[in-house]
Design a protein around this motif. Structure first.
Motif, PDB file in Angstrom:
ATOM      1  N   PHE A  20     -35.044 -63.117 -18.112  1.00  0.00           N
ATOM      2  CA  PHE A  20     -36.113 -62.206 -18.176  1.00  0.00           C
ATOM      3  C   PHE A  20     -36.162 -60.892 -19.444  1.00  0.00           C
ATOM      4  CE2 PHE A  20     -32.850 -60.781 -15.490  1.00  0.00           C
ATOM      5  CZ  PHE A  20     -32.489 -59.419 -15.489  1.00  0.00           C
ATOM      6  N   ARG A  21     -37.024 -60.225 -19.714  1.00  0.00           N
ATOM      7  CA  ARG A  21     -37.096 -59.404 -20.573  1.00  0.00           C
ATOM      8  C   ARG A  21     -37.111 -57.924 -19.903  1.00  0.00           C
ATOM      9  NH1 ARG A  21     -42.205 -58.261 -23.482  1.00  0.00           N
ATOM     10  NH2 ARG A  21     -43.863 -59.267 -22.168  1.00  0.00           N
ATOM     11  N   ASN A  22     -36.397 -57.037 -20.637  1.00  0.00           N
ATOM     12  CA  ASN A  22     -36.425 -55.689 -20.240  1.00  0.00           C
ATOM     13  C   ASN A  22     -36.506 -54.693 -21.599  1.00  0.00           C
ATOM     14  OD1 ASN A  22     -35.662 -54.000 -18.028  1.00  0.00           O
ATOM     15  ND2 ASN A  22     -34.077 -53.204 -19.356  1.00  0.00           N
ATOM     16  N   VAL A  23     -37.618 -53.604 -21.120  1.00  0.00           N
ATOM     17  CA  VAL A  23     -37.947 -52.681 -21.961  1.00  0.00           C
ATOM     18  C   VAL A  23     -37.287 -51.281 -21.541  1.00  0.00           C
ATOM     19  CG1 VAL A  23     -39.576 -51.091 -23.272  1.00  0.00           C
ATOM     20  CG2 VAL A  23     -40.011 -53.445 -22.548  1.00  0.00           C
ATOM     21  N   ARG A  24     -36.239 -50.741 -22.238  1.00  0.00           N
ATOM     22  CA  ARG A  24     -35.390 -49.730 -21.760  1.00  0.00           C
ATOM     23  C   ARG A  24     -35.385 -48.501 -22.483  1.00  0.00           C
ATOM     24  NH1 ARG A  24     -29.590 -51.139 -19.527  1.00  0.00           N
ATOM     25  NH2 ARG A  24     -30.676 -51.529 -18.038  1.00  0.00           N
ATOM     26  N   ASN A  25     -36.080 -47.435 -22.062  1.00  0.00           N
ATOM     27  CA  ASN A  25     -36.207 -46.169 -22.735  1.00  0.00           C
ATOM     28  C   ASN A  25     -34.795 -45.300 -22.254  1.00  0.00           C
ATOM     29  OD1 ASN A  25     -38.633 -46.303 -24.154  1.00  0.00           O
ATOM     30  ND2 ASN A  25     -39.711 -46.110 -22.162  1.00  0.00           N
TER      31      ASN A  25
ATOM     32  N   THR B 199     -39.007 -54.115 -16.327  1.00  0.00           N
ATOM     33  CA  THR B 199     -38.480 -55.520 -16.336  1.00  0.00           C
ATOM     34  C   THR B 199     -39.444 -56.522 -15.882  1.00  0.00           C
ATOM     35  OG1 THR B 199     -36.518 -54.636 -15.492  1.00  0.00           O
ATOM     36  CG2 THR B 199     -36.512 -56.814 -15.491  1.00  0.00           C
ATOM     37  N   ILE B 200     -39.635 -57.207 -16.937  1.00  0.00           N
ATOM     38  CA  ILE B 200     -40.694 -58.239 -16.898  1.00  0.00           C
ATOM     39  C   ILE B 200     -40.159 -59.742 -16.507  1.00  0.00           C
ATOM     40  CG2 ILE B 200     -42.740 -59.140 -18.188  1.00  0.00           C
ATOM     41  CD1 ILE B 200     -42.108 -56.597 -20.021  1.00  0.00           C
ATOM     42  N   TYR B 201     -40.419 -60.107 -15.366  1.00  0.00           N
ATOM     43  CA  TYR B 201     -40.173 -61.509 -14.933  1.00  0.00           C
ATOM     44  C   TYR B 201     -41.313 -62.487 -15.193  1.00  0.00           C
ATOM     45  CZ  TYR B 201     -36.393 -58.824 -12.386  1.00  0.00           C
ATOM     46  OH  TYR B 201     -35.554 -57.967 -12.168  1.00  0.00           O
TER      47      TYR B 201
ATOM     48  N   ASP C 253     -32.024 -52.238  -4.147  1.00  0.00           N
ATOM     49  CA  ASP C 253     -31.121 -52.931  -2.919  1.00  0.00           C
ATOM     50  C   ASP C 253     -30.749 -54.369  -3.768  1.00  0.00           C
ATOM     51  OD1 ASP C 253     -33.557 -54.281  -2.360  1.00  0.00           O
ATOM     52  OD2 ASP C 253     -33.602 -53.608  -0.306  1.00  0.00           O
ATOM     53  N   MET C 254     -31.242 -54.486  -4.692  1.00  0.00           N
ATOM     54  CA  MET C 254     -30.908 -55.831  -5.405  1.00  0.00           C
ATOM     55  C   MET C 254     -30.852 -55.561  -6.812  1.00  0.00           C
ATOM     56  SD  MET C 254     -33.593 -58.484  -3.614  1.00  0.00           S
ATOM     57  CE  MET C 254     -33.023 -60.074  -4.420  1.00  0.00           C
ATOM     58  N   SER C 255     -29.783 -56.564  -7.462  1.00  0.00           N
ATOM     59  CA  SER C 255     -29.455 -56.356  -9.023  1.00  0.00           C
ATOM     60  C   SER C 255     -30.967 -57.003  -9.607  1.00  0.00           C
ATOM     61  CB  SER C 255     -28.314 -57.210  -9.436  1.00  0.00           C
ATOM     62  OG  SER C 255     -28.351 -58.528  -9.052  1.00  0.00           O
ATOM     63  N   LYS C 256     -31.217 -56.799 -10.924  1.00  0.00           N
ATOM     64  CA  LYS C 256     -32.150 -57.683 -11.540  1.00  0.00           C
ATOM     65  C   LYS C 256     -31.688 -59.261 -11.534  1.00  0.00           C
ATOM     66  CE  LYS C 256     -33.142 -53.908 -14.887  1.00  0.00           C
ATOM     67  NZ  LYS C 256     -32.459 -52.621 -14.273  1.00  0.00           N
ATOM     68  N   PHE C 257     -30.268 -59.477 -11.549  1.00  0.00           N
ATOM     69  CA  PHE C 257     -29.955 -60.998 -11.708  1.00  0.00           C
ATOM     70  C   PHE C 257     -30.404 -61.564 -10.333  1.00  0.00           C
ATOM     71  CE2 PHE C 257     -27.064 -64.292 -10.771  1.00  0.00           C
ATOM     72  CZ  PHE C 257     -27.420 -65.335 -11.735  1.00  0.00           C
ATOM     73  N   ALA C 258     -30.198 -60.798  -9.194  1.00  0.00           N
ATOM     74  CA  ALA C 258     -30.677 -61.166  -7.952  1.00  0.00           C
ATOM     75  C   ALA C 258     -31.971 -61.549  -7.526  1.00  0.00           C
ATOM     76  CB  ALA C 258     -30.001 -60.600  -6.885  1.00  0.00           C
ATOM     77  N   ILE C 259     -32.610 -60.700  -8.337  1.00  0.00           N
ATOM     78  CA  ILE C 259     -34.336 -60.717  -8.192  1.00  0.00           C
ATOM     79  C   ILE C 259     -34.658 -61.945  -9.157  1.00  0.00           C
ATOM     80  CG2 ILE C 259     -36.589 -59.719  -8.899  1.00  0.00           C
ATOM     81  CD1 ILE C 259     -35.098 -56.888  -8.214  1.00  0.00           C
TER      82      ILE C 259
END
Length: 228
Positions: free
Chosen positions: A157-162, A176-178, A215-221
């Protein structure tokens, strides 16, 4: 297929402690506050309020790998390539994640990797374990016993982080764009997570912005295939 990005942003430099632990192939315990924002409107509101404190915007492309028999994920580990455009890439191994009451703790080791080599590894995952200069990939081979032809690419997935420097904290506001939806979150790595969490909660509540504890990491999602 995940699109590639072009950006001049570099990954944030590791702290001295992280560099030292990486040198001795010792995982770093990453401790972060993670608060979920309910929607794009809340994300925009936080972004507007913090705009005077913004230091950079990072465009991240995250690609994950596992063994054919889930040798990593079955041991609560995740191997990731993170691209910052085509100019920088970081390989990381995270393990033993625990998240409770909005505070995440996970063992992490990370190393820079030549982005052209990393792109080739996405196309042909077996190439990753042939890199003999990486302590992380040596650990994948030896500790998790993934053979040289065993890695498979899971996608990502991709992520835009400010990133913001606010009240002595480094805040990271994520979009975070899934493939199955978009999630919004604010994170803060801290040696005193309870204090950081209280500051963030007071800021959000004081500005009428809703939030909940992640309650979940980005990877778990990503692996679940749906937004929580």
């Amino acid at each position: 297929m995940i699109p590639t990005f072009t950006t001049a942003a570099k990954p944030p430099p590791p702290t001295f402690l992280r560099r030292l632990l990486n040198y001795f192939n010792t995982p770093f315990m990453e401790v972060e506050v993670k608060l979920r924002l309910p929607d794009a409107a809340a994300h925009r509101r936080v972004s507007d309020l913090l705009s005077p404190f913004r230091t950079e915007t990072l465009i991240q492309e995250n690609i994950f790998f596992d063994g054919p028999n889930a040798e990593l994920s079955s041991n609560l580990a995740a191997l990731r390539l993170r691209f910052y455009g085509d100019s920088h890439c970081v390989v990381s191994l995270k393990a033993k994640p625990v998240i409770s009451a909005g505070i995440s703790r996970v063992e992490e080791a990370e190393e820079p990797l030549d982005p052209s080599i990393a792109r080739a590894c996405v196309a042909e995952p077996w190439r990753l374990l042939s890199i003999d200069t990486s302590q992380i990939l040596k650990r994948v081979r030896e500790e998790f016993r993934v053979g040289e032809t065993g890695l498979v690419c899971l996608g990502g997935f991709r992520n835009v982080r400010n990133v913001y420097d606010w009240e002595g904290l480094k805040l990271e506001l994520d979009e975070t764009i899934y493939d199955f939806g978009t999630r919004f979150e604010i994170e803060c790595e801290s040696r005193d997570p309870e204090r950081a969490k209280k500051l963030l909660e007071d800021f959000l509540e004081g500005n009428g912005i809703g939030y909940s504890y992640s309650d979940m990491s980005k990877f778990a999602i990503f692996r679940s295939g749906k937004l929580p």
